[in-house]
Design an enzyme around this catalytic site. Structure first.
Site, short mmCIF file in Angstrom:
data_model
loop_
_atom_site.label_atom_id
_atom_site.label_comp_id
_atom_site.label_asym_id
_atom_site.label_seq_id
_atom_site.Cartn_x
_atom_site.Cartn_y
_atom_site.Cartn_z
N LYS A 18 33.76 61.94 11.76
CA LYS A 18 33.90 62.44 13.15
C LYS A 18 34.71 61.46 13.99
O LYS A 18 35.62 61.85 14.71
CB LYS A 18 32.51 62.60 13.83
N ARG A 56 23.38 66.32 19.81
CA ARG A 56 22.79 66.16 18.49
C ARG A 56 21.48 66.92 18.34
O ARG A 56 20.86 66.88 17.29
CB ARG A 56 22.50 64.67 18.29
N ARG A 77 31.48 51.74 4.50
CA ARG A 77 32.05 51.51 5.84
C ARG A 77 32.02 50.03 6.23
O ARG A 77 31.01 49.36 6.04
CB ARG A 77 31.21 52.27 6.87
N ARG A 110 27.60 47.96 9.46
CA ARG A 110 26.58 48.40 10.43
C ARG A 110 25.19 48.27 9.81
O ARG A 110 25.01 48.61 8.64
CB ARG A 110 26.82 49.87 10.78
N ARG A 125 19.11 59.24 8.08
CA ARG A 125 20.00 59.84 9.09
C ARG A 125 20.47 61.23 8.64
O ARG A 125 20.59 62.14 9.44
CB ARG A 125 21.19 58.92 9.35
P1 ADP Z 1 26.39 58.59 12.52
O1 ADP Z 1 27.26 57.79 11.63
O2 ADP Z 1 24.98 58.74 11.98
O3 ADP Z 1 26.99 59.90 12.96
P2 ADP Z 1 26.57 57.46 15.25
O4 ADP Z 1 27.45 56.28 15.31
O5 ADP Z 1 27.05 58.73 15.85
O6 ADP Z 1 26.12 57.64 13.74
O7 ADP Z 1 25.17 57.13 15.94
C1 ADP Z 1 24.43 55.97 15.58
C2 ADP Z 1 23.01 56.12 16.09
O8 ADP Z 1 23.01 56.21 17.52
C3 ADP Z 1 22.27 57.37 15.63
O9 ADP Z 1 21.69 57.23 14.35
C4 ADP Z 1 21.22 57.51 16.73
O10 ADP Z 1 20.17 56.58 16.56
C5 ADP Z 1 21.99 57.10 17.99
N1 ADP Z 1 22.63 58.26 18.65
C6 ADP Z 1 23.96 58.48 18.79
N2 ADP Z 1 24.18 59.63 19.45
C7 ADP Z 1 22.96 60.14 19.75
C8 ADP Z 1 22.52 61.32 20.41
N3 ADP Z 1 23.39 62.21 20.93
N4 ADP Z 1 21.17 61.52 20.54
C9 ADP Z 1 20.28 60.65 20.05
N5 ADP Z 1 20.63 59.52 19.39
C10 ADP Z 1 21.95 59.25 19.24
#
Ligand code: ADP
Length: 273
Positions: A57, A130, A164, A208, A219
């Site tokens: 994404k 989300r 990553r 990360r 996740r």
């Molecule tokens: P991913 O690689 O899982 O898509 P992101 O970088 O988008 O990870 O998000 C990392 C973390 O930040 C998520 O696992 C969650 O804990 C938190 N997070 C990000 N966006 C949201 C959201 N819209 N609602 C709730 N938690 C979020």
């Protein structure tokens, strides 16, 4: 929430320029034609990127943001900036759980406010909404034009997350995984070469803390439970475009531009540069 409402509202006027996407459907998708690179930036995109952890994404939203001249806003990045300040938040994220809506809306409001003062308009949201509740609240405050749902087979998602790396100095993302997934159980084979860092970043790579196998699996589970229903939410609105990534960036990017009707836009923009 009030701040979010106030910040999104001014963008309603720009929606008048938008071609309505209400007739879009998953099978008959026809995203807005944006074939006039000389429109002086009057067009403001309000797009959302959905997809499981590791699907890319951030990579594709960021490329589109550069192409379209709208900010790429990743709630994951906003959350990560807060982690050193909040051990509680750090714990939630490193367990692979979702952060509370209140915290997310707060961070998003602050980010939009900062953008507004810089004259930004439009956005490509990545990692938000989300949950159904987040999607409903977003719908209350603004209109989303288009939702792009990126898809990849799960074994590849896991390999990608584990490979990553981020440069601790410049913040750029790389991937050390050399993916060569065989076709099996009706799933297509897939190969993706690693995306290796340049020499100046190579010694500064970090991983990360939530990119460990148990946390990635959690996740993915949370995505299925809480975020997959969001795909359906937008599918029913006729705004969802599904994109099965055919491979790495060189194969996927041109195809993505094609399904978004942006390939022509891309060529004209490159020629004008
Ligand atoms: P991913 O690689 O899982 O898509 P992101 O970088 O988008 O990870 O998000 C990392 C973390 O930040 C998520 O696992 C969650 O804990 C938190 N997070 C990000 N966006 C949201 C959201 N819209 N609602 C709730 N938690 C979020």
């Amino acid at each position: 929430m009030a701040a979010l409402t106030r910040l999104f509202k001014p963008q309603f006027s720009s929606l008048l320029f938008h071609r309505s996407l209400s007739t879009l459907s998953q099978t008959n998708s026809s995203p807005p034609h944006t074939d006039d690179p000389n429109d002086g930036g009057s067009r403001s995109f309000q797009w959302v990127f959905l997809g499981s952890p590791g699907v890319g994404k951030g990579t594709y939203a960021s490329r589109l943001s550069t192409l379209l001249g709208v900010p790429h806003i990743a709630t994951g990045d906003l959350v990560r900036q807060e982690l050193p300040l909040s051990p509680q938040l750090d714990e939630v994220v490193n367990q692979g759980k979702l952060v509370s809506d209140e915290i997310i809306f707060n961070l998003l409001s602050k980010r939009l406010e900062a953008g507004e003062s810089r004259g930004e308009s439009g956005f490509i949201l990545d990692g938000f909404p989300r949950t159904i509740r987040q999607a409903e609240i977003l719908d209350e405050v603004t209109e989303i034009d288009l939702v792009v749902n990126l898809k990849l087979r799960e074994d590849v998602l896991i390999e990608k997350c584990l490979g990553r790396r981020i440069c601790s100095e410049c913040g750029k993302g790389f991937n050390v995984a050399a993916i060569d997934a065989k076709a099996e159980n009706g799933l297509p084979g897939m190969s993706m070469p690693p995306l290796l860092p340049p020499q100046q970043c190579a010694s500064k790579l970090i991983t990360r803390a939530d990119d460990t196998e148990p946390v990635v699996r959690e996740r993915l589970r949370v995505y299925k439970e809480k975020s997959e229903p969001v795909e359906d939410y937008y599918r029913k609105q006729g705004k969802l475009i599904e994109f099965d990534l055919p491979g790495g960036i060189p194969e996927s990017w041109p195809k993505l531009l094609e399904i978004l009707n942006l390939d022509d836009y891309h060529h004209k923009k490159s020629a004008a540069a």
